[in-house]
Design a protein around this motif. Structure first.
Motif, PDB file in Angstrom:
ATOM      1  N   GLY A   1       0.818  -1.363  -0.032  1.00 13.39           N
ATOM      2  CA  GLY A   1       0.034  -0.036  -0.084  1.00 13.39           C
ATOM      3  C   GLY A   1       0.841   1.221   0.136  1.00 13.39           C
ATOM      4  O   GLY A   1       0.654   2.238  -0.561  1.00 13.39           O
ATOM      5  N   HIS A   2       1.954   1.324   0.892  1.00 18.68           N
ATOM      6  CA  HIS A   2       2.739   2.293   0.788  1.00 18.68           C
ATOM      7  C   HIS A   2       3.349   2.713  -0.427  1.00 18.68           C
ATOM      8  O   HIS A   2       3.476   3.597  -0.959  1.00 18.68           O
ATOM      9  N   LYS A   3       3.974   1.252  -1.002  1.00 18.81           N
ATOM     10  CA  LYS A   3       4.730   1.765  -2.285  1.00 18.81           C
ATOM     11  C   LYS A   3       3.762   2.248  -3.493  1.00 18.81           C
ATOM     12  O   LYS A   3       4.328   2.948  -4.295  1.00 18.81           O
ATOM     13  N   ALA A   4       2.794   1.631  -3.455  1.00 24.87           N
ATOM     14  CA  ALA A   4       1.786   2.156  -4.781  1.00 24.87           C
ATOM     15  C   ALA A   4       1.490   3.429  -4.888  1.00 24.87           C
ATOM     16  O   ALA A   4       1.392   4.020  -5.785  1.00 24.87           O
ATOM     17  N   LEU A   5       1.339   4.144  -3.478  1.00 23.84           N
ATOM     18  CA  LEU A   5       1.275   5.697  -3.514  1.00 23.84           C
ATOM     19  C   LEU A   5       2.588   6.317  -3.613  1.00 23.84           C
ATOM     20  O   LEU A   5       2.606   7.058  -4.494  1.00 23.84           O
ATOM     21  N   ALA A   6       3.765   5.775  -3.106  1.00 22.08           N
ATOM     22  CA  ALA A   6       4.964   6.410  -3.049  1.00 22.08           C
ATOM     23  C   ALA A   6       5.629   6.506  -4.157  1.00 22.08           C
ATOM     24  O   ALA A   6       5.803   7.489  -4.790  1.00 22.08           O
ATOM     25  N   VAL A   7       5.366   5.409  -5.298  1.00 25.87           N
ATOM     26  CA  VAL A   7       5.863   5.721  -6.614  1.00 25.87           C
ATOM     27  C   VAL A   7       5.217   6.865  -7.249  1.00 25.87           C
ATOM     28  O   VAL A   7       5.760   7.526  -8.295  1.00 25.87           O
ATOM     29  N   ASN A   8       3.977   6.920  -6.840  1.00 24.94           N
ATOM     30  CA  ASN A   8       3.304   8.087  -7.836  1.00 24.94           C
ATOM     31  C   ASN A   8       3.618   9.378  -7.009  1.00 24.94           C
ATOM     32  O   ASN A   8       4.034  10.590  -7.932  1.00 24.94           O
ATOM     33  N   LEU A   9       3.896   9.735  -5.834  1.00 25.82           N
ATOM     34  CA  LEU A   9       4.282  10.748  -5.051  1.00 25.82           C
ATOM     35  C   LEU A   9       5.659  11.155  -5.886  1.00 25.82           C
ATOM     36  O   LEU A   9       6.009  12.432  -5.776  1.00 25.82           O
ATOM     37  N   SER A  10       6.603  10.026  -5.730  1.00 26.44           N
ATOM     38  CA  SER A  10       7.945  10.377  -6.472  1.00 26.44           C
ATOM     39  C   SER A  10       7.755  11.298  -8.026  1.00 26.44           C
ATOM     40  O   SER A  10       8.633  12.090  -8.261  1.00 26.44           O
ATOM     41  N   ASP A  11       6.750  11.032  -8.736  1.00 23.86           N
ATOM     42  CA  ASP A  11       6.816  11.620  -9.970  1.00 23.86           C
ATOM     43  C   ASP A  11       6.318  13.326  -9.628  1.00 23.86           C
ATOM     44  O   ASP A  11       6.756  14.033 -10.333  1.00 23.86           O
ATOM     45  N   LEU A  12       5.345  13.132  -8.769  1.00 18.18           N
ATOM     46  CA  LEU A  12       5.036  14.843  -8.410  1.00 18.18           C
ATOM     47  C   LEU A  12       6.395  15.320  -7.779  1.00 18.18           C
ATOM     48  O   LEU A  12       6.409  16.629  -8.093  1.00 18.18           O
ATOM     49  N   ALA A  13       7.151  14.692  -6.905  1.00 15.96           N
ATOM     50  CA  ALA A  13       8.382  15.454  -6.294  1.00 15.96           C
ATOM     51  C   ALA A  13       9.278  15.829  -7.603  1.00 15.96           C
ATOM     52  O   ALA A  13       9.909  17.012  -7.402  1.00 15.96           O
ATOM     53  N   ALA A  14       9.469  14.657  -8.414  1.00 13.06           N
ATOM     54  CA  ALA A  14      10.261  15.186  -9.569  1.00 13.06           C
ATOM     55  C   ALA A  14      10.043  16.394 -10.330  1.00 13.06           C
ATOM     56  O   ALA A  14      10.842  17.386 -10.933  1.00 13.06           O
ATOM     57  N   CYS A  15       8.647  17.000 -10.120  1.00  6.66           N
ATOM     58  CA  CYS A  15       8.224  18.050 -11.037  1.00  6.66           C
ATOM     59  C   CYS A  15       7.971  19.239  -9.963  1.00  6.66           C
ATOM     60  O   CYS A  15       7.447  20.408 -10.378  1.00  6.66           O
ATOM     61  N   GLY A  16       8.512  18.838  -8.651  1.00  5.66           N
ATOM     62  CA  GLY A  16       8.173  20.063  -7.628  1.00  5.66           C
ATOM     63  C   GLY A  16       6.754  20.501  -7.304  1.00  5.66           C
ATOM     64  O   GLY A  16       6.565  21.371  -6.790  1.00  5.66           O
ATOM     65  N   ALA A  17       5.970  19.271  -7.142  1.00  9.64           N
ATOM     66  CA  ALA A  17       4.546  19.694  -7.017  1.00  9.64           C
ATOM     67  C   ALA A  17       4.272  19.330  -5.536  1.00  9.64           C
ATOM     68  O   ALA A  17       4.544  18.152  -5.079  1.00  9.64           O
ATOM     69  N   THR A  18       3.004  19.860  -5.067  1.00 12.32           N
ATOM     70  CA  THR A  18       2.547  19.572  -3.969  1.00 12.32           C
ATOM     71  C   THR A  18       1.394  18.681  -4.290  1.00 12.32           C
ATOM     72  O   THR A  18       0.517  18.998  -4.930  1.00 12.32           O
ATOM     73  N   PRO A  19       1.397  17.198  -3.463  1.00 13.59           N
ATOM     74  CA  PRO A  19       0.531  16.652  -3.665  1.00 13.59           C
ATOM     75  C   PRO A  19      -0.978  17.097  -3.186  1.00 13.59           C
ATOM     76  O   PRO A  19      -1.246  17.656  -2.185  1.00 13.59           O
ATOM     77  N   ARG A  20      -2.132  16.787  -4.074  1.00 12.80           N
ATOM     78  CA  ARG A  20      -3.471  17.100  -3.754  1.00 12.80           C
ATOM     79  C   ARG A  20      -4.416  15.910  -3.448  1.00 12.80           C
ATOM     80  O   ARG A  20      -5.252  15.888  -2.560  1.00 12.80           O
ATOM     81  N   ALA A  21      -4.192  15.309  -4.391  1.00 10.63           N
ATOM     82  CA  ALA A  21      -5.378  13.934  -4.401  1.00 10.63           C
ATOM     83  C   ALA A  21      -4.901  12.684  -5.367  1.00 10.63           C
ATOM     84  O   ALA A  21      -4.159  12.924  -6.177  1.00 10.63           O
ATOM     85  N   PHE A  22      -5.543  11.692  -5.027  1.00 12.26           N
ATOM     86  CA  PHE A  22      -5.429  10.458  -5.918  1.00 12.26           C
ATOM     87  C   PHE A  22      -6.487   9.549  -6.065  1.00 12.26           C
ATOM     88  O   PHE A  22      -7.449   9.578  -5.478  1.00 12.26           O
ATOM     89  N   THR A  23      -6.530   8.992  -7.086  1.00 14.43           N
ATOM     90  CA  THR A  23      -7.348   7.716  -7.311  1.00 14.43           C
ATOM     91  C   THR A  23      -6.829   6.084  -7.468  1.00 14.43           C
ATOM     92  O   THR A  23      -5.691   6.357  -7.489  1.00 14.43           O
ATOM     93  N   LEU A  24      -7.468   5.449  -7.070  1.00 19.55           N
ATOM     94  CA  LEU A  24      -6.850   4.057  -7.005  1.00 19.55           C
ATOM     95  C   LEU A  24      -7.775   2.834  -7.739  1.00 19.55           C
ATOM     96  O   LEU A  24      -8.919   2.762  -7.272  1.00 19.55           O
TER      97      LEU A  24
END
Length: 327
Positions: free
Chosen positions: A64-87
């Protein structure tokens, strides 16, 4: 347990979106999200398939952690603040032990980053996870791959590259470690990557380009070089590595660090003058994330590798992950 009971128990009941940002979350045909004035939205999706991206032995909470972490990593690479996600979740059967652990790991990371689950889908089928994440940046401030400039320093975040690959090879029986503690260290790197969101935010206005390391340093850096129309020189012995990885053969250390994949660190370029280096150091300190300078952007196309003694190495010897080429 039916599909809608599953959604209510394990996902809707644990998602607590802000009424201002997400007036309508899970429970309608679509979520309703209020964008922040003056911001641009960034969207990224990643799929995790059992046997391809994770082993059946992984603990559900870590998955569960990794599934979200790999997506947050993409936002990190773009300097973005996370707001929402779908599963989107495909399950062979309703396994309440699995779902409980998976949701626990998923929402622990979501809460740590202030991000809400706002929808998705569930179905019966092979175990497969797909998360779409949404974030925002001030207009025109997103970090992209295409901004690298000749003369830039190249940096990588974190204290090690290659531990995740080492763990995989231990699972495959192709590598061995001296103790269970060493195995747990590298296994955690593989199963619980830490997205560098705070570093990405701190690098806005500092870095010229960035990407996250998911398929291997050389392959991902290559995307920056191609998008920016530049080349690079890389010091392979400057790559950060753990004491566990340093205990392996030097050739394996280099292979896993350069092409191992699943590291989810950031590779970025920034000005090489004193002010630029000071700004990078300040961003690293502000985010609590170590960074290491590993090379420089050059005008000549291509990627040139050398060791600490200045000896040239062949980049062709290292092949990053490709979903349709890597067995």
């Amino acid at each position: 347990m039916g599909e809608f009971d599953l959604i209510q128990r394990y996902f809707k009941s644990q998602s607590h979106p802000s009424a201002d940002a997400v007036p309508v979350g899970i429970g309608d045909d679509c979520a309703v999200i209020n964008p922040t004035p003056g911001m641009q939205w960034l969207v990224s999706s990643d799929m995790l398939v059992e046997g391809r991206h994770f082993l059946s032995t992984v603990a559900p909470e870590r998955l569960g952690h990794k599934a979200l972490a790999v997506n947050l990593s993409d936002l990190a690479a773009c300097g973005a603040t996370p707001r929402a996600f779908t599963l989107a979740l495909s399950l062979p059967r309703v396994d309440e032990t699995f779902l409980s652990g998976f949701a626990r790991g998923l929402f622990a990371l979501a809460q740590a980053h202030g991000i809400a689950l706002v929808g998705g889908d569930t179905t019966a089928g092979p175990l497969n996870l797909c998360i779409t994440v949404m974030g925002e940046v001030p207009r025109g401030q997103a970090l992209l791959r295409r901004g690298a400039r000749v003369g830039d320093d190249i940096y990588v975040s974190g204290q090690t590259l290659g531990d995740a690959r080492l763990a995989l090879e231990v699972f495959r029986g192709q590598a061995s470690l001296a103790s269970g503690a060493e195995f747990e260290q590298v296994r955690r790197a593989m199963e619980c990557p830490q997205p560098r969101v705070q570093l990405g935010l701190a690098l806005r206005g500092v870095a010229h380009s960035a990407i996250d390391v998911s398929d291997g340093l050389l392959g991902d850096l290559g995307h920056i070089l191609k998008a920016s129309g530049v080349g690079a020189r890389l010091d392979v012995d400057a790559l950060p590595r753990s004491a566990v990885l340093a205990g392996q053969d030097l050739a394996l250390q280099r292979e896993y660090g350069l092409a191992g994949g699943d590291d989810y660190e950031l590779v970025f370029t920034a000005p090489s003058d004193a002010a630029g280096r000071a700004a990078v150091a300040a961003a690293a300190a502000a985010s609590g994330t170590p960074v290491q300078r590993i090379g420089a952007i050059e005008a000549e196309p291509g990627l040139r590798l050398h060791d600490a003694a200045g000896q040239a190495l062949s980049a062709a010897a290292f092949s990053s992950f490709d979903h349709f080429k890597t067995p």
